[in-house]
Write an enzyme that holds these catalytic residues in place. Structure first.
Site, PDB file in Angstrom:
ATOM      1  N   VAL A 152       0.846  -1.196   0.000  1.00 33.22           N
ATOM      2  CA  VAL A 152       0.000   0.000   0.000  1.00 33.22           C
ATOM      3  C   VAL A 152       0.881   1.246   0.000  1.00 33.22           C
ATOM      4  CG1 VAL A 152      -1.770   1.291   1.250  1.00 33.22           C
ATOM      5  CG2 VAL A 152      -1.872  -1.220   1.158  1.00 33.22           C
ATOM      6  N   LYS A 153       0.636   2.069  -1.018  1.00 28.10           N
ATOM      7  CA  LYS A 153       1.431   3.293  -1.148  1.00 28.10           C
ATOM      8  C   LYS A 153       0.705   4.426  -0.447  1.00 28.10           C
ATOM      9  CE  LYS A 153       4.086   4.681  -5.203  1.00 28.10           C
ATOM     10  NZ  LYS A 153       3.938   5.077  -6.594  1.00 28.10           N
ATOM     11  N   VAL A 154       1.404   5.084   0.473  1.00 30.76           N
ATOM     12  CA  VAL A 154       0.800   6.236   1.162  1.00 30.76           C
ATOM     13  C   VAL A 154       1.638   7.474   0.878  1.00 30.76           C
ATOM     14  CG1 VAL A 154      -0.202   4.834   3.024  1.00 30.76           C
ATOM     15  CG2 VAL A 154       2.056   5.841   3.343  1.00 30.76           C
TER      16      VAL A 154
END
Ligand code: E4P
Length: 233
Positions: free
Chosen positions: A93-95
């Site tokens: 998951v890219k934040v």
């Protein structure tokens, strides 16, 4: 994906920065692809619903596939992150590197979800990513260069700082514009480099390889022709 490679440590991993399935298939066929990064701008070009797109990518790539959450709010990012992880086990998951993004990232890490902190433009930001236990930190070299600063200098500083501290977060050199960026990332000890398909394609090229190959092919054909002429005589 090179199955023999350790995903979380070791030599420079090569990632494609794309959501374009045909390019992903080509790189998989080449046998050099370790993972994929995507972002909202790349996804928007493909004309598929985001979850379907990520599923198509994870069907083709067994290495890490970064999929970005998009919200100004940490709770919503956490919700999206959990949802993206239901697509496949290799989704990272890219934040974004914002206060809300780091807040969400810390909670996702706490829940055992690997994250990639994106839009990193300073070593201070990279320290925050490592502090929350991100799997990857993505400094954007090309965009730093674009504003007249030193992208490779930033990468070198982050790699050195992480080594000094023993941080386990992997440095994923991003926003690469040309093969020299990839070579320098390897030289500096980055853990991974993500690049557009055109940059990966250029890694193969050298004019002397082409000239040498043409000459070998020509000589081989002449040699075979001479042998068959001798056999007929
Ligand atoms: C990384 O994960 C980003 O998607 C990417 O490298 C951004 O690169 P750009 O500056 O070429 O858009």
């Amino acid at each position: 994906m090179r199955e023999s490679r350790d995903l979380y440590g070791g030599t420079l991993k090569l990632f494609l920065d794309t959501a374009h399935l045909a390019d992903i298939e080509t790189a998989v066929r080449w046998g050099i692809l370790d993972g994929i990064t995507t972002n909202p701008s790349l996804a928007a070009k493909e004309g598929l619903a985001f979850r379907d797109l990520i599923r198509e990518i994870t069907d083709r790539v067994s290495g890490p596939v970064s999929a970005e959450v998009v919200s100004p709010d940490a709770d919503e990012m956490v919700r999206q992150g959990h949802d993206l992880r239901t697509i496949a086990d290799n989704v990272v998951v890219k934040v974004p590197m914002t206060r809300e993004g780091i807040t969400a990232g810390a909670r996702l890490v706490e829940a055992g979800i690997p994250i990639n902190v994106t839009l990193v433009f300073s070593t201070a930001q990279a320290i925050l990513a490592a502090t929350i236990g991100a799997t990857f930190v993505s400094p954007f070299l090309g965009r730093v260069d674009d504003i007249g600063n030193d992208g490779l200098g930033l990468l070198s500083d982050i790699v050195g700082t992480y080594a000094a501290q023993g941080y386990e977060t992997e440095v994923l050199a991003a926003s690469l514009r040309h093969p020299v960026h990839v070579v320098e990332a390897a030289r500096m000890g980055a853990d991974a480099a993500t690049m557009p398909f055109a940059v990966m394609d250029k890694l193969f090229d050298h004019p002397l390889t082409d000239i040498g190959n043409e000459r070998f092919n020509r000589d081989w054909e002449a040699y075979q022709a001479a042998l068959s002429g001798r056999a007929k005589a």
